[in-house]
Design a protein around this motif. Structure first.
Motif, PDB file in Angstrom:
ATOM      1  N   ASN A 167      -9.531   3.333  -4.050  1.00  0.00           N
ATOM      2  CA  ASN A 167      -8.568   2.932  -3.269  1.00  0.00           C
ATOM      3  C   ASN A 167      -8.445   4.688  -2.672  1.00  0.00           C
ATOM      4  OD1 ASN A 167      -6.193   1.774  -1.832  1.00  0.00           O
ATOM      5  ND2 ASN A 167      -4.804   2.540  -4.232  1.00  0.00           N
ATOM      6  N   LEU A 227      -0.876  10.503   0.253  1.00  0.00           N
ATOM      7  CA  LEU A 227      -2.219  10.466  -0.725  1.00  0.00           C
ATOM      8  C   LEU A 227      -1.473   9.881  -2.465  1.00  0.00           C
ATOM      9  CD1 LEU A 227      -5.268  10.402  -0.101  1.00  0.00           C
ATOM     10  CD2 LEU A 227      -4.609  12.763   0.010  1.00  0.00           C
ATOM     11  N   ARG A 239     -10.938   4.894  -0.002  1.00  0.00           N
ATOM     12  CA  ARG A 239     -10.595   4.204   1.216  1.00  0.00           C
ATOM     13  C   ARG A 239      -8.957   4.913   2.509  1.00  0.00           C
ATOM     14  NH1 ARG A 239      -6.142   1.094   2.396  1.00  0.00           N
ATOM     15  NH2 ARG A 239      -5.351   1.269   0.262  1.00  0.00           N
ATOM     16  N   HIS A 240      -8.199   5.149   1.069  1.00  0.00           N
ATOM     17  CA  HIS A 240      -7.621   6.722   2.046  1.00  0.00           C
ATOM     18  C   HIS A 240      -7.992   7.909   2.981  1.00  0.00           C
ATOM     19  CE1 HIS A 240      -3.060   4.452   1.037  1.00  0.00           C
ATOM     20  NE2 HIS A 240      -4.039   4.526   0.313  1.00  0.00           N
ATOM     21  N   ASP A 250       0.497  -1.110   0.152  1.00  0.00           N
ATOM     22  CA  ASP A 250      -0.282  -0.257   0.107  1.00  0.00           C
ATOM     23  C   ASP A 250       0.741   1.392   0.179  1.00  0.00           C
ATOM     24  OD1 ASP A 250      -2.995   1.589   0.271  1.00  0.00           O
ATOM     25  OD2 ASP A 250      -2.226   1.082   2.107  1.00  0.00           O
ATOM     26  N   VAL A 282      -1.681   8.105  -4.520  1.00  0.00           N
ATOM     27  CA  VAL A 282      -2.572   6.943  -4.792  1.00  0.00           C
ATOM     28  C   VAL A 282      -3.566   8.051  -5.823  1.00  0.00           C
ATOM     29  CG1 VAL A 282      -5.148   6.900  -3.497  1.00  0.00           C
ATOM     30  CG2 VAL A 282      -2.921   6.636  -2.715  1.00  0.00           C
TER      31      VAL A 282
END
Length: 265
Positions: free
Chosen positions: A205, A164, A208-209, A160, A167
């Motif tokens: 994703n 940020l 989620r972050h 992961d 992402v």
């Protein structure tokens, strides 16, 4: 009837499934046939909570509880399990997964609790001969929810991004790949679908972050769009001109007006 006891509901369920005097519809049901109703009831619970219609929640929770009782009745009839077995299983699971409440880890820090939780889950998967972190994720979950589960599982083992920025960069990358496919002289639908899937996975994703549940966020967006579009329809009707006779510019003007009215309220 005592409302704090489950037995009356179990008795009702038993009568509904009585071979001689039961309900014909209930008697026709099986584990698989009531799954759609279970999903529907779960979504109705979620909808009630999101609308903050908490006065309706006991009724909706009762409908959902009835689904559990229905499965238990079917299990009892087939000699597989009954309601008591289900209660015993969940109580054992909750107590074993929370040793910081029920066991030797009382007073543990948040990090210790999280680390221990991961160890417990890993052992449970090993006991079930599930050796991949991705094992045992239901295939029929809503796609966004399943994507979140997949991402959370792999994040547990370090797969992961910690920041940020990458992402968000991934989302831009996936957008470019989608556009690349659709701009081909003869776009291949399967490849467009594949790239769109990657884009949706990347957006999930990001959610989620950010600590956002994407299914819930999309449901809220759907509700907001529906509310605003109904406002557009109302304004179009007031104009005396059919909806289809309006230009997109006119409809966008109505849309902006509806949005401004919401802000002013």
């Amino acid at each position: 009837m005592k409302t704090n006891e489950i037995q009356p509901l179990l008795d009702v369920m038993s009568k509904l499934r009585d071979p001689k005097s039961g309900c014909p519809w209930d008697l026709q049901q099986s584990f698989s046939s009531i799954v759609p109703f279970t999903l529907e009831e779960a979504y109705e619970v979620a909808d009630t909570i999101e609308r903050m219609a908490l006065d309706e929640l006991p009724d909706e929770l009762g409908d959902l509880l009835f689904q559990v009782v229905f499965y238990c009745q079917l299990g009892k009839e087939q000699g597989l399990f009954d309601f008591n077995d289900v209660v015993e299983k969940i109580c054992h699971k909750l107590t074993s997964r929370h040793p910081h409440v029920f066991g030797s880890l009382k007073g543990a820090s948040a990090k210790e609790v999280k680390d221990n939780w991961e160890s417990i889950k890993a052992k449970e998967r090993q006991d079930k001969a599930l050796y991949s972190v991705l094992d045992n994720i239901p295939l029929n979950l809503p796609a966004l929810s399943r994507a979140v589960k997949i991402q959370k599982r792999v994040a547990r083992v370090g797969f992961d991004w910690a920041e940020l920025e990458p992402v968000v960069d991934k989302i831009h990358e996936e957008i470019e790949e989608v556009l690349h496919e659709v701009k081909q002289d003869e776009p291949i639908k399967a490849q467009v679908v594949d790239e769109m899937g990657d884009l949706l996975f990347a957006v999930t994703n990001l959610a989620r972050h950010l600590g956002v549940e994407p299914e819930q966020a999309l449901r809220q967006a759907n509700t907001k769009f529906e509310r605003r579009f109904r406002g557009v329809e109302a304004l179009a009707k007031e104009s005396g001109k059919p909806m289809q006779a309006h230009s997109l510019t006119e409809l966008d003007h109505y849309w902006d007006k509806v949005k401004r009215n919401e802000v002013c309220k």
